[in-house]
Scaffold this active site. Structure first.
Site, PDB file in Angstrom:
ATOM      1  N   GLY A  59       3.578  -1.921   0.941  1.00 42.55           N
ATOM      2  CA  GLY A  59       4.808  -1.142   0.768  1.00 42.55           C
ATOM      3  C   GLY A  59       5.951  -1.884   1.407  1.00 42.55           C
ATOM      4  O   GLY A  59       5.723  -2.786   2.226  1.00 42.55           O
ATOM      5  N   CYS A  86      -1.736  -5.235   3.639  1.00 43.07           N
ATOM      6  CA  CYS A  86      -0.334  -5.530   3.944  1.00 43.07           C
ATOM      7  C   CYS A  86       0.282  -4.391   4.767  1.00 43.07           C
ATOM      8  O   CYS A  86      -0.149  -4.154   5.879  1.00 43.07           O
ATOM      9  CB  CYS A  86       0.424  -5.835   2.659  1.00 43.07           C
ATOM     10  SG  CYS A  86       1.991  -6.651   2.985  1.00 43.07           S
ATOM     11  N   TYR A  87       1.238  -3.637   4.205  1.00 46.08           N
ATOM     12  CA  TYR A  87       1.797  -2.511   4.970  1.00 46.08           C
ATOM     13  C   TYR A  87       0.667  -1.595   5.451  1.00 46.08           C
ATOM     14  O   TYR A  87       0.695  -1.090   6.569  1.00 46.08           O
ATOM     15  CB  TYR A  87       2.784  -1.717   4.092  1.00 46.08           C
ATOM     16  CG  TYR A  87       3.345  -0.482   4.782  1.00 46.08           C
ATOM     17  CD1 TYR A  87       4.432  -0.576   5.639  1.00 46.08           C
ATOM     18  CD2 TYR A  87       2.769   0.782   4.583  1.00 46.08           C
ATOM     19  CE1 TYR A  87       4.937   0.546   6.292  1.00 46.08           C
ATOM     20  CE2 TYR A  87       3.257   1.903   5.226  1.00 46.08           C
ATOM     21  CZ  TYR A  87       4.345   1.785   6.074  1.00 46.08           C
ATOM     22  OH  TYR A  87       4.842   2.900   6.714  1.00 46.08           O
ATOM     23  N   HIS A 173      -2.899  -9.945   0.174  1.00 48.02           N
ATOM     24  CA  HIS A 173      -3.217  -9.026  -0.926  1.00 48.02           C
ATOM     25  C   HIS A 173      -4.467  -9.495  -1.682  1.00 48.02           C
ATOM     26  O   HIS A 173      -4.367 -10.364  -2.546  1.00 48.02           O
ATOM     27  CB  HIS A 173      -2.033  -8.971  -1.906  1.00 48.02           C
ATOM     28  CG  HIS A 173      -0.850  -8.263  -1.345  1.00 48.02           C
ATOM     29  ND1 HIS A 173      -0.644  -6.916  -1.535  1.00 48.02           N
ATOM     30  CD2 HIS A 173       0.172  -8.698  -0.583  1.00 48.02           C
ATOM     31  CE1 HIS A 173       0.464  -6.553  -0.912  1.00 48.02           C
ATOM     32  NE2 HIS A 173       0.986  -7.612  -0.332  1.00 48.02           N
ATOM     33  N   GLU A 175      -5.947  -8.060  -3.988  1.00 50.13           N
ATOM     34  CA  GLU A 175      -5.962  -7.568  -5.374  1.00 50.13           C
ATOM     35  C   GLU A 175      -5.267  -8.506  -6.362  1.00 50.13           C
ATOM     36  O   GLU A 175      -5.480  -8.404  -7.560  1.00 50.13           O
ATOM     37  CB  GLU A 175      -5.330  -6.174  -5.444  1.00 50.13           C
ATOM     38  CG  GLU A 175      -3.812  -6.103  -5.265  1.00 50.13           C
ATOM     39  CD  GLU A 175      -3.352  -6.124  -3.795  1.00 50.13           C
ATOM     40  OE1 GLU A 175      -4.145  -6.531  -2.918  1.00 50.13           O
ATOM     41  OE2 GLU A 175      -2.191  -5.760  -3.545  1.00 50.13           O
ATOM     42  N   ASP A 231      -5.071   3.715 -28.301  1.00 46.80           N
ATOM     43  CA  ASP A 231      -5.268   4.925 -27.498  1.00 46.80           C
ATOM     44  C   ASP A 231      -5.567   6.146 -28.363  1.00 46.80           C
ATOM     45  O   ASP A 231      -6.512   6.887 -28.102  1.00 46.80           O
ATOM     46  CB  ASP A 231      -4.034   5.194 -26.619  1.00 46.80           C
ATOM     47  CG  ASP A 231      -3.696   4.000 -25.740  1.00 46.80           C
ATOM     48  OD1 ASP A 231      -4.585   3.157 -25.546  1.00 46.80           O
ATOM     49  OD2 ASP A 231      -2.550   3.910 -25.275  1.00 46.80           O
ATOM     50  N   LYS A 373      -5.918   0.388 -19.771  1.00 46.78           N
ATOM     51  CA  LYS A 373      -6.007  -0.059 -21.165  1.00 46.78           C
ATOM     52  C   LYS A 373      -7.313  -0.806 -21.466  1.00 46.78           C
ATOM     53  O   LYS A 373      -7.946  -0.558 -22.495  1.00 46.78           O
ATOM     54  CB  LYS A 373      -4.806  -0.976 -21.457  1.00 46.78           C
ATOM     55  CG  LYS A 373      -4.607  -1.275 -22.911  1.00 46.78           C
ATOM     56  CD  LYS A 373      -3.925  -0.112 -23.572  1.00 46.78           C
ATOM     57  CE  LYS A 373      -3.546  -0.379 -24.999  1.00 46.78           C
ATOM     58  NZ  LYS A 373      -2.691   0.717 -25.498  1.00 46.78           N
TER      59      LYS A 373
END
Ligand code: XMP
Length: 517
Positions: A59, A86-87, A173, A175, A231, A373
């Site tokens: 953040g 991180c944050y 990070h 991710e 979708d 997705k």
């Protein structure tokens, strides 16, 4: 539909970072269900879902600012494993009695991190590994009971742990792709720390969802607007497997689809297709063309197409009569984006939301609202939907209406359909389609002089667009090999009447957008 009740889950507690969706996606890639929750709802959701683990996101704030987002201190008392990123790592340090300060040197970008292999978080990870850093604060002193398990020359605590409490934290990070072994670290956290077993699988999602739909719908009736996109197609097939003929799908052909697309959709979902549902195709092409005549402004075109769609759909719905459920193909990124903050309106479609009030129904069913997705595509494969439908690139609701710059006419639709067909055909031959987020032809409103045989021509220019993107918020123009562009150009100018020039769009997004209007 309450999927997490059937699966172990990890809650991603959102503190305003940019990569929050990505964290959830990466965790799900480990076959563990993950959900993004605003930090204000953390406690409530933890009680409701009994997660196997929590991940605190990054953040933009500094933990020592009074106004910065925090979590309830009790969260650390629940015995649930936590990974702070991180944050989130600074928050963990700060709330548990460590010290967080502005770092003397900020770190941004790919950074070589030294890791301690005795930590379970770094099992199978190299001792020196490239990680993505983006911070100006850092943990100056770890809380009592913690130890440092990674560092960089300017960041003494690039990661810390308290194994007794199952608390882990990384300043970098894990991710993002640039953290080369980030996936392994997340796997270590969800499997080895949280004890997850990897029970988030598409076959079980499909099975559970079908059962839940049956329970919910009972002998009621459902109505689904089918566009032929990924979708709505997957939502329709899930529904039809669950409730068969209690489902009616309405497919509005507004005459702005790609070449042959209307017939392709009918072949799959119509009476000769494999599914047991009521399929209504409305050929409303002329109504749309009439409404669009003389209109050149993009947002006005969008509005007209959207409104006319609603009118046509409403008329069909009236013929069917009241239904119990309206099915929508909402997917998880839509849910996250509508729930967490708002950004500036660039094009009106980004601002969708609200419930349609033009159909008489009692309740909405959104069977895909928890899926990303790529998961929707996998669910589609699991359901046996043809690959060309499942891997279809996104196609905007207003269709070719916003790929024809200026006024939409039947002739221009024919031109852009034919050019687009050739482009897609040639791209598919090369196999490049697997790397491209979106690629299509658009008709510029420009006519220019050319020469064909011995004759002067004064015809339209086609623009080709092909982009690479992972989120459609940013994109880069793809480098299509010159010989492919050459073949496409030759074919278009020779085969598509009314075109004498082909251009390739090299603009990235930003500053361009993916579509032309
Ligand atoms: P842009 O052009 O905004 O496109 O960079 C980002 C993604 O959104 C799609 N798009 C639309 N989808 N209605 C839609 O349903 C629209 O009006 C619309 N405009 C753009 C675009 O195809 C791309 O995938």
């Amino acid at each position: 539909m309450n999927h997490q009740s059937n699966h172990q889950s990890v809650l991603v507690i959102d503190f305003g970072g940019q990569y929050n969706q990505l964290i959830a996606r990466r965790v799900r890639e480990c076959s563990v269900f993950a959900e993004v929750i605003p930090h204000t709802k953390a406690m409530e959701k933890i009680k409701e879902t009994a997660p196997a683990g929590l991940i605190f996101t990054g953040g933009p704030n500094s933990v020592y600012d009074d106004a910065s987002p925090k979590c309830e201190p009790e969260i650390f008392e629940l015995g649930i494993p936590i990974l702070g990123i991180c944050y989130g790592s600074q928050l963990m340090a700060y709330m548990l009695g460590g010290r967080v300060e502005t770092a003397p040197v900020s770190e941004y970008g790919r950074t070589l991190v030294n890791t301690d292999g005795s930590s379970v978080l770094f099992e199978g990870v190299s001792r020196e590994t490239v990680c993505w850093m983006s911070h100006t604060d850092y943990i100056a002193q770890v809380p009592e009971g913690f130890r440092t398990i990674a560092s960089t020359p300017v960041c003494p605590t690039a990661a810390m742990e308290c194994p007794e409490k199952k608390f882990y934290a990384t300043q970098f990070h894990p991710e993002v792709m640039h953290t080369e072994e980030g996936k392994k670290m997340l796997e270590n956290f969800v499997y080895r720390v949280c004890g997850c077993t990897g029970d988030w699988k598409m076959d079980s999602f499909v099975e559970t969802t079908i059962r839940q739909i049956r329970e919910k719908v009972g002998d009621g009736r459902a109505l689904c607007a089918l566009s032929g996109g990924v979708d709505s197609s997957v939502a329709a097939v899930l529904m039809s497997k669950a409730i068969g003929k209690q489902l009616t799908c309405v497919f509005v052909d507004q005459g702005l689809l790609r070449k042959n697309e209307g017939d392709e959709v009918e072949a799959v979902f119509g009476p000769d297709g494999p599914y047991d549902l009521n399929f209504i195709r409305v050929n409303a092409q002329q109504r749309f063309y009439d409404k669009l005549a003389g209109v050149t402004e993009p947002e006005q075109k969008r509005k007209i197409i959207g409104e006319e769609f609603i009118r046509v759909f409403e008329e069909e719905a009236k013929k069917i009569g009241a239904v119990d459920f309206l099915v929508q193909g909402t997917i998880y990124p839509d849910v996250i984006e509508s729930g967490l903050g708002k950004s500036a309106v660039i094009k009106s479609h980004h601002n969708v939301g609200g419930l349609p009030d033009y159909v008489d129904f009692k309740e909405i069913i959104e069977p895909l609202r928890m899926l990303f997705k790529d998961e929707v595509r996998n669910a589609g494969r699991e359901l046996g939907i043809p690959e060309y439908l499942v891997s279809r690139q996104p196609f905007p609701g207003p269709g070719l209406g916003i790929r024809i710059i200026g006024e939409v006419t039947e002739e221009k639709i024919r031109i852009v359909q034919d050019a687009d067909y050739i482009f897609r055909e040639e791209i598919a031959k090369t196999g490049l389609d697997r790397e491209l987020g979106q690629y299509f032809a658009a008709l510029t409103n420009m006519r220019s002089v050319g020469v064909m045989g011995d004759f002067r021509t004064y015809d339209y220019a086609i623009a080709l667009r092909a982009v690479k993107t992972s989120d459609f918020m940013t994109a880069e123009a793809a480098q299509i090999p010159w010989d492919v562009l050459n073949t496409v150009t030759n074919r278009i100018v020779n085969e598509v009447k009314g075109v004498n020039r082909v251009m390739y769009d090299c603009t990235s997004k930003p500053p361009g957008t993916i579509e032309f209007e």
